[in-house]
Write an enzyme that holds these catalytic residues in place. Structure first.
Site, PDB file in Angstrom:
ATOM      1  N   CYS A 110       0.472  -1.494  -1.151  1.00  0.00           N
ATOM      2  CA  CYS A 110       0.166  -1.790   0.259  1.00  0.00           C
ATOM      3  C   CYS A 110      -0.125  -3.411   0.537  1.00  0.00           C
ATOM      4  O   CYS A 110       1.155  -4.033   0.589  1.00  0.00           O
ATOM      5  CB  CYS A 110      -0.873  -0.986   0.578  1.00  0.00           C
ATOM      6  N   LYS A 156      -4.865  -2.422  -7.692  1.00  0.00           N
ATOM      7  CA  LYS A 156      -4.477  -3.177  -6.593  1.00  0.00           C
ATOM      8  C   LYS A 156      -5.142  -4.411  -6.379  1.00  0.00           C
ATOM      9  O   LYS A 156      -6.276  -4.809  -6.760  1.00  0.00           O
ATOM     10  CB  LYS A 156      -4.844  -2.504  -5.294  1.00  0.00           C
ATOM     11  N   GLU A 209       0.043   5.376  -1.353  1.00  0.00           N
ATOM     12  CA  GLU A 209      -1.294   4.942  -1.710  1.00  0.00           C
ATOM     13  C   GLU A 209      -2.345   5.884  -1.596  1.00  0.00           C
ATOM     14  O   GLU A 209      -2.348   6.523  -0.443  1.00  0.00           O
ATOM     15  CB  GLU A 209      -1.590   3.776  -1.002  1.00  0.00           C
TER      16      GLU A 209
END
Length: 260
Positions: A144, A110, A44
């Site tokens: 994540c 994300k 990430e």
């Protein structure tokens, strides 16, 4: 369809907010990946670390890092994926690119921005999940904090591989270890999680623990590794489909849809 997909992930200590240094680092590491690899996974925010300094660090989508990813994908004849800080239409995104060997790409923003670090105050959350079709495999790449939300990852479309790229701190690494394995088992899918190492500019410590699991939760890579390293491994589509057919767990999954 390729029965086996050869994957490499690169666990690295990122240079804080230094895109050029990180691209140079990963260029050297990518050179060490064997020619048999079909997919290379980067962490990430692999050019900067997990920074909220988006105003200074963000790139346009069609900018230097995507150009860099395309060049390496063509050179290695392999797909490359990882996330980068992107600006678009006045907003900032923690955006994952999945770049194919021919230079074309897909993107995923994300979904779950990390409120504990005030990521939600800087970055706009994505709204759509991405399913990539590559070499006969269906791949779902996530980022994540998405790992903590199993509904978003639920395998309603029979994907074959779930990927998480991350900057996941050492103090909560037990959750990382447990949730990666759980996502593999509950979704009857291969699951790969790539984390970083080192200390970032905000003082957070990262101890890696990057790992890959098969559809029954068996480890495919060394666990508990805190130092930078490259892991190469293969996943097997025939084995996946035979296991699903035998156990039929996905056939009993709940039917639902996600509301905004």
């Amino acid at each position: 369809m390729d029965e086996k997909l050869n994957i490499a992930f690169i666990q690295a200590d990122l240079e804080w907010e230094n895109a050029e240094a990180n691209r140079n680092l990963f260029s050297k590491e990518i050179e060490n990946v064997t020619d048999e690899v079909d997919l290379i996974i980067l962490p990430e925010m692999f050019t900067t670390g997990f920074s909220m300094n988006a105003e200074e660090l963000a790139e346009e989508t069609e900018a230097e890092t995507l150009t860099w990813m395309r060049a390496h994908a063509r050179e290695k004849s392999a797909a490359i994926t990882g996330s980068v800080i992107i600006t678009e239409n006045g907003n900032y995104y923690n955006r994952l690119f999945f770049v194919f060997p021919d230079g074309s790409y897909k993107l995923y923003d994300k979904r779950h921005t990390f409120t504990l670090a005030k990521e939600d105050l800087t970055y706009t959350a994505g709204k759509e999940r991405l399913i990539v079709e590559y070499k006969g495999w269906k791949i779902c790449p996530l980022v994540c904090y998405d790992l903590r939300f199993p509904v978003w990852a639920r395998n309603t479309v029979d994907y074959d591989l779930l990927i998480y790229v991350a900057n996941w701190p050492e103090k909560r690494v037990n959750a990382w270890d447990a949730l990666l394995k759980a996502r593999a088992i509950e979704n009857m899918s291969y699951c790969v999680g790539l984390n970083r190492t080192g200390v970032d500019g905000d003082g957070y410590v990262y101890n890696g623990h990057s790992a890959a699991y098969d559809m029954l939760g068996k480890e495919l890579t060394p666990l508990d590794r805190a130092e930078p390293f490259i892991a190469e491994f293969s996943i097997d589509k025939k084995e996946l489909l035979e296991t699903r057919k035998k156990l039929k767990f996905l056939q009993d999954r709940d039917k639902f849809s996600l509301d905004e």
